[in-house]
Design a protein around this motif. Structure first.
Motif, PDB file in Angstrom:
ATOM      1  N   ILE A   1       0.852  -1.191   0.000  1.00 30.58           N
ATOM      2  CA  ILE A   1       0.000   0.000   0.000  1.00 30.58           C
ATOM      3  C   ILE A   1       0.883   1.235   0.000  1.00 30.58           C
ATOM      4  O   ILE A   1       1.850   1.324   0.764  1.00 30.58           O
ATOM      5  N   LEU A   2       0.528   2.184  -0.838  1.00 34.80           N
ATOM      6  CA  LEU A   2       1.204   3.486  -0.882  1.00 34.80           C
ATOM      7  C   LEU A   2       0.348   4.491  -0.135  1.00 34.80           C
ATOM      8  O   LEU A   2      -0.839   4.649  -0.417  1.00 34.80           O
ATOM      9  N   LEU A   3       0.970   5.159   0.827  1.00 38.67           N
ATOM     10  CA  LEU A   3       0.279   6.152   1.643  1.00 38.67           C
ATOM     11  C   LEU A   3       0.985   7.491   1.492  1.00 38.67           C
ATOM     12  O   LEU A   3       1.962   7.762   2.177  1.00 38.67           O
ATOM     13  N   PRO A   4       0.526   8.341   0.567  1.00 42.03           N
ATOM     14  CA  PRO A   4       1.120   9.674   0.434  1.00 42.03           C
ATOM     15  C   PRO A   4       0.712  10.549   1.612  1.00 42.03           C
ATOM     16  O   PRO A   4      -0.405  10.437   2.116  1.00 42.03           O
TER      17      PRO A   4
ATOM     18  N   VAL B   1      -5.200   1.883   6.717  1.00 43.48           N
ATOM     19  CA  VAL B   1      -4.095   1.121   6.136  1.00 43.48           C
ATOM     20  C   VAL B   1      -3.780  -0.101   6.994  1.00 43.48           C
ATOM     21  O   VAL B   1      -3.575  -1.197   6.473  1.00 43.48           O
ATOM     22  N   THR B   2      -3.753   0.068   8.294  1.00 44.89           N
ATOM     23  CA  THR B   2      -3.457  -1.043   9.203  1.00 44.89           C
ATOM     24  C   THR B   2      -4.486  -2.154   9.049  1.00 44.89           C
ATOM     25  O   THR B   2      -4.145  -3.340   9.109  1.00 44.89           O
ATOM     26  N   ASN B   3      -5.730  -1.812   8.807  1.00 40.91           N
ATOM     27  CA  ASN B   3      -6.784  -2.807   8.632  1.00 40.91           C
ATOM     28  C   ASN B   3      -6.752  -3.476   7.258  1.00 40.91           C
ATOM     29  O   ASN B   3      -7.352  -4.532   7.086  1.00 40.91           O
ATOM     30  N   LEU B   4      -6.078  -2.869   6.290  1.00 45.47           N
ATOM     31  CA  LEU B   4      -6.100  -3.380   4.923  1.00 45.47           C
ATOM     32  C   LEU B   4      -4.833  -4.128   4.507  1.00 45.47           C
ATOM     33  O   LEU B   4      -4.837  -4.823   3.492  1.00 45.47           O
ATOM     34  N   ILE B   5      -3.756  -4.007   5.257  1.00 46.10           N
ATOM     35  CA  ILE B   5      -2.480  -4.590   4.847  1.00 46.10           C
ATOM     36  C   ILE B   5      -2.392  -6.058   5.281  1.00 46.10           C
ATOM     37  O   ILE B   5      -2.830  -6.411   6.383  1.00 46.10           O
ATOM     38  N   ASP B   6      -1.843  -6.903   4.419  1.00 44.44           N
ATOM     39  CA  ASP B   6      -1.558  -8.292   4.786  1.00 44.44           C
ATOM     40  C   ASP B   6      -0.563  -8.319   5.935  1.00 44.44           C
ATOM     41  O   ASP B   6       0.214  -7.380   6.110  1.00 44.44           O
TER      42      ASP B   6
ATOM     43  N   LEU C   1      -2.584  -0.688  -3.837  1.00 43.47           N
ATOM     44  CA  LEU C   1      -3.564   0.293  -3.388  1.00 43.47           C
ATOM     45  C   LEU C   1      -2.863   1.584  -2.996  1.00 43.47           C
ATOM     46  O   LEU C   1      -1.795   1.544  -2.385  1.00 43.47           O
ATOM     47  N   ILE C   2      -3.482   2.706  -3.346  1.00 43.07           N
ATOM     48  CA  ILE C   2      -3.056   4.024  -2.874  1.00 43.07           C
ATOM     49  C   ILE C   2      -4.133   4.499  -1.904  1.00 43.07           C
ATOM     50  O   ILE C   2      -5.316   4.484  -2.236  1.00 43.07           O
ATOM     51  N   VAL C   3      -3.726   4.899  -0.712  1.00 46.84           N
ATOM     52  CA  VAL C   3      -4.666   5.462   0.265  1.00 46.84           C
ATOM     53  C   VAL C   3      -4.332   6.937   0.387  1.00 46.84           C
ATOM     54  O   VAL C   3      -3.223   7.305   0.749  1.00 46.84           O
ATOM     55  N   ILE C   4      -5.307   7.799   0.072  1.00 49.77           N
ATOM     56  CA  ILE C   4      -5.055   9.240   0.028  1.00 49.77           C
ATOM     57  C   ILE C   4      -6.233   9.989   0.639  1.00 49.77           C
ATOM     58  O   ILE C   4      -7.376   9.549   0.547  1.00 49.77           O
ATOM     59  N   SER C   5      -5.937  11.109   1.271  1.00 45.20           N
ATOM     60  CA  SER C   5      -6.975  11.924   1.911  1.00 45.20           C
ATOM     61  C   SER C   5      -7.692  12.804   0.911  1.00 45.20           C
ATOM     62  O   SER C   5      -7.112  13.249  -0.076  1.00 45.20           O
TER      63      SER C   5
END
Length: 141
Positions: free
Chosen positions: A5-8, A22-27, A104-108
């Motif tokens: 996961i990429l978290l900008p 992110v913590t809930n979605l990462i393997d 996955l990219i997680v962005i605000s």
């Protein structure tokens, strides 16, 4: 669950909401890449090289600090990779996503206020429109 996961981050105060998602979605054996993109000005007839260099150095320090602060939000048992790049934010986010093979990219949806909020909003919109991978948009008030 996602492997990478990429978290900008832009250093805004919304990190806690993004970290939870992110913590809930990462393997369990996945990797989280925290990225901050420092802008880069170029000198012109109206700005001295020295002044532009100082601004660029400040932007890079701010990006490094944003990544450092976001990394500190995660538990030590997670595989978190800090990354700072220089460039245009949306393009750099998508380039890193491609280069690193993220799932996955997680962005605000927003981070800063005033003009910065408008700029971040346009970055988020461009990432959403141009990403080659899934994007999770985290709504922040």
């Amino acid at each position: 669950m996602y492997k990478k996961i990429l978290l900008p981050t832009d250093g805004s105060t919304y990190a806690t909401q993004e970290v939870k998602r992110v913590t809930n979605l990462i393997d369990d054996d996945g990797e989280i890449i925290i990225l901050s993109v420092a802008g880069k000005l170029t000198s012109s007839a109206f700005q001295s090289r020295k002044k532009v260099r100082k601004v660029n150095e400040r932007m890079k320090r701010e990006a490094e600090e944003a990544v450092k602060n976001m990394v500190a939000e995660f538990d030590d048992d997670l595989n978190v990779t800090p990354m700072v790049r220089t460039g245009f934010a949306a393009e750099t986010i998508n380039k890193v996503a491609s280069e690193e093979g993220v799932d996955l990219i997680v962005i605000s949806s927003s981070g800063k206020s005033g003009l910065h909020r408008f700029i971040l909003g346009s970055v988020t919109e461009k990432v959403l429109k141009t990403a080659d991978v899934d994007v999770l948009l985290v709504h922040n008030d």
